[in-house]
Design a protein around this motif. Structure first.
Motif, PDB file in Angstrom:
ATOM      1  N   HIS A   1      16.544  16.627  94.644  1.00  0.00           N
ATOM      2  CA  HIS A   1      16.724  17.470  93.456  1.00  0.00           C
ATOM      3  C   HIS A   1      17.994  18.320  93.581  1.00  0.00           C
ATOM      4  O   HIS A   1      18.733  18.490  92.610  1.00  0.00           O
TER       5      HIS A   1
ATOM      6  N   GLU B   1      20.965  16.067  92.850  1.00  0.00           N
ATOM      7  CA  GLU B   1      20.997  15.696  91.439  1.00  0.00           C
ATOM      8  C   GLU B   1      21.576  16.840  90.601  1.00  0.00           C
ATOM      9  O   GLU B   1      22.426  16.626  89.740  1.00  0.00           O
ATOM     10  N   LEU B   2      21.094  18.050  90.862  1.00  0.00           N
ATOM     11  CA  LEU B   2      21.603  19.213  90.124  1.00  0.00           C
ATOM     12  C   LEU B   2      23.072  19.467  90.430  1.00  0.00           C
ATOM     13  O   LEU B   2      23.848  19.819  89.544  1.00  0.00           O
ATOM     14  N   LYS B   3      23.442  19.272  91.678  1.00  0.00           N
ATOM     15  CA  LYS B   3      24.832  19.524  92.091  1.00  0.00           C
ATOM     16  C   LYS B   3      25.796  18.606  91.339  1.00  0.00           C
ATOM     17  O   LYS B   3      26.900  19.019  90.996  1.00  0.00           O
ATOM     18  N   GLU B   4      25.382  17.382  91.083  1.00  0.00           N
ATOM     19  CA  GLU B   4      26.225  16.436  90.338  1.00  0.00           C
ATOM     20  C   GLU B   4      26.387  16.836  88.875  1.00  0.00           C
ATOM     21  O   GLU B   4      27.405  16.568  88.264  1.00  0.00           O
ATOM     22  N   LYS B   5      25.379  17.493  88.313  1.00  0.00           N
ATOM     23  CA  LYS B   5      25.400  17.852  86.899  1.00  0.00           C
ATOM     24  C   LYS B   5      26.201  19.118  86.600  1.00  0.00           C
ATOM     25  O   LYS B   5      26.664  19.329  85.498  1.00  0.00           O
ATOM     26  N   VAL B   6      26.365  19.977  87.602  1.00  0.00           N
ATOM     27  CA  VAL B   6      27.015  21.271  87.396  1.00  0.00           C
ATOM     28  C   VAL B   6      28.525  21.115  87.582  1.00  0.00           C
ATOM     29  O   VAL B   6      28.987  20.583  88.587  1.00  0.00           O
ATOM     30  N   SER B   7      29.289  21.613  86.629  1.00  0.00           N
ATOM     31  CA  SER B   7      30.743  21.400  86.661  1.00  0.00           C
ATOM     32  C   SER B   7      31.497  22.363  87.575  1.00  0.00           C
ATOM     33  O   SER B   7      32.581  22.040  88.050  1.00  0.00           O
TER      34      SER B   7
ATOM     35  N   GLU C   1      17.435  27.135  89.704  1.00  0.00           N
ATOM     36  CA  GLU C   1      16.931  25.788  89.379  1.00  0.00           C
ATOM     37  C   GLU C   1      16.499  25.044  90.635  1.00  0.00           C
ATOM     38  O   GLU C   1      15.460  24.385  90.642  1.00  0.00           O
TER      39      GLU C   1
END
Length: 193
Positions: free
Chosen positions: A157, A160-166, A189
């Motif tokens: 998780h 996954e979150l790290k990839e989504k955050v710019s 999150e």
């Protein structure tokens, strides 16, 4: 082999020149501006503004991985800047920073006795210092997430979150105040899952 020895000697010489302390006039106070102190394993950035010095200690030891900030106030009687846990004091013609820091990301809790000499650095900018602070905060949290995984599995998780955050791709350019706002949302999150 001979050339490698010359190269290593040149590196040590340049390193000792870079971290050579700045000498100040007798009884002089620090001018407003940016300063640094440290060695290859840690660095402390200072921003002096009148009677206040803002210190950002960053444990590097391979990569910026921990950050501790402190505010020191000038004491005219002792001609030094002090806080509850650190001091920036004049010793002869140099200023020396002393503090104690406990490593949070070390596998075994380790205490660092920081004792380093101050260097005036005209190349330092707020953006440069903020980028170091951003990387240190990210790496410290990363270490925390990995350590919390009791089954020795990497937390999917988190990645996954790290990839989504710019903002992770802008750590060199984003201000530390702006970064902290975004990073607080990200940490919330990660921790809630």
């Amino acid at each position: 082999m001979k050339y490698y020895l010359y190269f290593i000697c040149a590196c040590f010489t340049l390193n000792s020149c870079y971290f050579k302390p700045t000498k100040f006039e007798a009884k002089s106070r620090l001018d407003n501006g940016y300063y640094r102190s440290g060695n290859g394993f840690s660095t402390t950035f200072f921003e002096v503004n009148g009677d206040t010095a803002y210190a950002d200690f960053i444990l590097i030891d391979k990569f910026p991985r921990e950050l501790e900030s402190d505010t020191l106030y000038y004491n005219a009687a002792s001609q030094s800047w002090k806080s509850d846990k650190s001091q920036l004091a004049r010793e002869g013609k140099i200023y020396r920073y002393t503090s104690v820091y406990t490593c949070n990301t070390c596998s075994v809790e380790k205490e660092y006795n920081i004792r380093s000499e101050l260097k005036k650095d005209k190349k330092l900018t707020r953006q440069y210092i903020d980028s170091y602070k951003n990387y240190a905060a990210v790496n410290e949290f990363h270490s925390f997430v990995i350590r919390q995984d009791t089954l020795s599995r990497i937390n999917p998780h988190y990645y996954e979150l790290k990839e989504k955050v710019s903002f992770f791709s802008n750590l060199n350019t984003i201000s530390h105040a702006e970064f902290l706002k975004e990073f607080a949302k990200f940490k919330k999150e990660v921790i809630k899952k």
